[in-house]
Design a protein around this motif. Structure first.
Motif, PDB file in Angstrom:
ATOM      1  N   PHE A  84       0.883  -1.120  -0.015  1.00  0.00           N
ATOM      2  CA  PHE A  84       0.164  -0.081   0.008  1.00  0.00           C
ATOM      3  C   PHE A  84       0.860   1.291  -0.055  1.00  0.00           C
ATOM      4  N   ASP A  85       0.330   2.371  -0.599  1.00  0.00           N
ATOM      5  CA  ASP A  85       0.824   3.543  -0.724  1.00  0.00           C
ATOM      6  C   ASP A  85       1.208   4.039   0.937  1.00  0.00           C
ATOM      7  N   ASP A  86       0.650   3.632   1.770  1.00  0.00           N
ATOM      8  CA  ASP A  86       0.865   4.171   3.187  1.00  0.00           C
ATOM      9  C   ASP A  86       2.023   3.212   3.799  1.00  0.00           C
ATOM     10  N   GLY A  87       2.652   2.388   3.233  1.00  0.00           N
ATOM     11  CA  GLY A  87       3.715   1.310   3.664  1.00  0.00           C
ATOM     12  C   GLY A  87       3.256   0.184   4.068  1.00  0.00           C
ATOM     13  N   ALA A  88       1.840  -0.020   4.286  1.00  0.00           N
ATOM     14  CA  ALA A  88       1.386  -1.384   4.739  1.00  0.00           C
ATOM     15  C   ALA A  88       1.476  -2.549   3.662  1.00  0.00           C
ATOM     16  N   VAL A  89       1.760  -3.778   4.079  1.00  0.00           N
ATOM     17  CA  VAL A  89       1.983  -4.983   3.127  1.00  0.00           C
ATOM     18  C   VAL A  89       0.964  -5.921   3.457  1.00  0.00           C
ATOM     19  N   GLU A  90       0.363  -6.623   2.380  1.00  0.00           N
ATOM     20  CA  GLU A  90      -0.682  -7.728   2.585  1.00  0.00           C
ATOM     21  C   GLU A  90      -0.085  -8.779   1.425  1.00  0.00           C
ATOM     22  N   ASP A  91      -0.222  -9.974   1.755  1.00  0.00           N
ATOM     23  CA  ASP A  91       0.145 -11.163   0.867  1.00  0.00           C
ATOM     24  C   ASP A  91      -1.225 -11.693   0.638  1.00  0.00           C
ATOM     25  N   GLY A  92      -1.443 -12.349  -0.662  1.00  0.00           N
ATOM     26  CA  GLY A  92      -2.489 -12.809  -1.122  1.00  0.00           C
ATOM     27  C   GLY A  92      -2.096 -14.195  -1.679  1.00  0.00           C
ATOM     28  N   GLN A  93      -3.379 -14.838  -2.119  1.00  0.00           N
ATOM     29  CA  GLN A  93      -3.043 -16.130  -2.966  1.00  0.00           C
ATOM     30  C   GLN A  93      -4.066 -16.192  -4.065  1.00  0.00           C
ATOM     31  N   LEU A  94      -3.835 -16.538  -5.342  1.00  0.00           N
ATOM     32  CA  LEU A  94      -4.473 -16.413  -6.508  1.00  0.00           C
ATOM     33  C   LEU A  94      -4.994 -18.078  -6.607  1.00  0.00           C
ATOM     34  N   ALA A  95      -6.337 -18.068  -6.930  1.00  0.00           N
ATOM     35  CA  ALA A  95      -6.855 -19.610  -7.289  1.00  0.00           C
ATOM     36  C   ALA A  95      -6.093 -20.097  -8.390  1.00  0.00           C
ATOM     37  N   TRP A  96      -5.998 -21.236  -8.513  1.00  0.00           N
ATOM     38  CA  TRP A  96      -5.512 -22.014  -9.569  1.00  0.00           C
ATOM     39  C   TRP A  96      -6.202 -22.041 -10.857  1.00  0.00           C
ATOM     40  N   ASN A  97      -7.529 -21.751 -10.782  1.00  0.00           N
ATOM     41  CA  ASN A  97      -8.427 -21.630 -12.138  1.00  0.00           C
ATOM     42  C   ASN A  97      -8.546 -19.907 -12.435  1.00  0.00           C
ATOM     43  N   GLY A  98      -8.042 -19.251 -11.509  1.00  0.00           N
ATOM     44  CA  GLY A  98      -8.084 -17.984 -11.941  1.00  0.00           C
ATOM     45  C   GLY A  98      -9.316 -17.122 -11.698  1.00  0.00           C
ATOM     46  N   GLU A  99     -10.298 -17.750 -10.686  1.00  0.00           N
ATOM     47  CA  GLU A  99     -11.526 -17.160 -10.715  1.00  0.00           C
ATOM     48  C   GLU A  99     -11.680 -16.523  -9.378  1.00  0.00           C
ATOM     49  N   GLY A 100     -10.393 -16.159  -8.587  1.00  0.00           N
ATOM     50  CA  GLY A 100     -10.416 -15.215  -7.577  1.00  0.00           C
ATOM     51  C   GLY A 100      -9.032 -15.492  -6.892  1.00  0.00           C
ATOM     52  N   MET A 101      -8.966 -14.735  -5.592  1.00  0.00           N
ATOM     53  CA  MET A 101      -7.837 -14.898  -4.819  1.00  0.00           C
ATOM     54  C   MET A 101      -8.295 -14.758  -3.598  1.00  0.00           C
ATOM     55  N   GLN A 102      -7.432 -15.265  -2.698  1.00  0.00           N
ATOM     56  CA  GLN A 102      -7.587 -15.155  -1.066  1.00  0.00           C
ATOM     57  C   GLN A 102      -6.822 -13.700  -0.836  1.00  0.00           C
ATOM     58  N   PHE A 103      -7.397 -12.883  -0.123  1.00  0.00           N
ATOM     59  CA  PHE A 103      -6.804 -11.525   0.072  1.00  0.00           C
ATOM     60  C   PHE A 103      -7.398 -11.124   1.775  1.00  0.00           C
ATOM     61  N   GLY A 104      -6.383 -11.242   2.461  1.00  0.00           N
ATOM     62  CA  GLY A 104      -6.750 -11.340   3.865  1.00  0.00           C
ATOM     63  C   GLY A 104      -7.353 -12.537   4.352  1.00  0.00           C
ATOM     64  N   PRO A 105      -8.335 -12.206   4.950  1.00  0.00           N
ATOM     65  CA  PRO A 105      -9.417 -13.186   5.581  1.00  0.00           C
ATOM     66  C   PRO A 105     -10.374 -13.622   4.604  1.00  0.00           C
TER      67      PRO A 105
END
Length: 241
Positions: A84-105
């Motif tokens: 983020f532009d404010d310095g925060a960092v967040e990791d995510g996981q993309l779905a194997w079929n490209g239908e979405g992603m896990q972002f945070g909870p």
């Protein structure tokens, strides 16, 4: 992956009552081809925001309050990192079929490959919810108008000055009501029978007063009065006749 990761993603915080456009919260994530992202977090539903403004005595707000955050992202395989532009960092996981992603909870579903045009899926769903909401509001509004009119008519009828007089005029006075009621058969005098013998008046017996005292005696010698039955005078001692 068969689909590009760029595009629009959303996560729906369902209220459970339907009409998501009014009652639910929708978070949106946009991954641009330039390597930047936009995260829009909806703080409250439109209904909740409208109720809050009404309670606070403000003009009723119909929009959904949102928080907008931006930054850059990098993807390597199915892993994606957001800075983020404010310095925060967040990791995510993309779905194997490209239908979405896990972002945070939360898991964000991909709804469009375009980063500019609104999602057709979301537009159609919102239009359906708006149409249903207008129909429900119209039904509730007509019911409220009928209820208000009924209450107003009732109040006006009860406040009319002639209503009490008309009621009194239609009711007969209590004296007339009591006079018009015929006497019961038991209250009327029963006719005397010709064979009935009138009772005789009681016989009054005259009792002669008893003589309370005998004839008085006087002494021949001194003339003093003597009590009957005495043989000698109490005054002079002479023998009484």
């Amino acid at each position: 992956m068969t689909k590009p990761i760029t595009g629009q993603y959303e996560y729906l915080h369902r209220s459970g009552v339907g009409l998501d456009y009014f009652t639910s919260r929708i978070d949106r994530l946009i991954l641009q081809t330039s390597g930047r992202f936009i995260l829009i977090i909806q703080e409250s539903s439109r209904v909740a925001n409208a109720a809050k403004s009404f309670i606070n005595g403000q003009q009723i707000a119909t929009n959904a309050p949102e928080i907008r955050r931006e930054g850059t992202y990098t993807a390597q395989g199915n892993a994606i990192s957001f800075r983020f532009d404010d310095g925060a960092v967040e990791d995510g996981q993309l779905a194997w079929n490209g239908e979405g992603m896990q972002f945070g909870p939360n898991f964000f579903n991909k709804v469009s490959d375009s980063t500019l045009l609104p999602s057709t899926h979301r537009m159609k769903k919102d239009m359906d919810d708006i149409a249903k909401g207008i129909k429900i509001a119209g039904t509730i509004g007509s019911m409220a108008i009928k209820a208000a009119k009924t209450i107003q008519d009732t109040i006006q009828t009860s406040q009319e000055p002639g209503s009490a007089q008309n009621h009194n005029a239609s009711s007969p006075p209590a004296s007339q009501t009591s006079q018009s009621v015929p006497a019961s058969p038991s209250a009327q005098a029963a006719p005397s029978s010709p064979n009935t013998v009138a009772p005789r008046p009681p016989t009054q017996t005259h009792v002669a007063p008893q003589q309370t005292e005998r004839e008085a005696l006087f002494c021949d010698q001194c003339g003093a009065r003597a009590r009957p039955g005495k043989r000698f005078c109490n005054n002079c001692g002479a023998q009484l006749p």
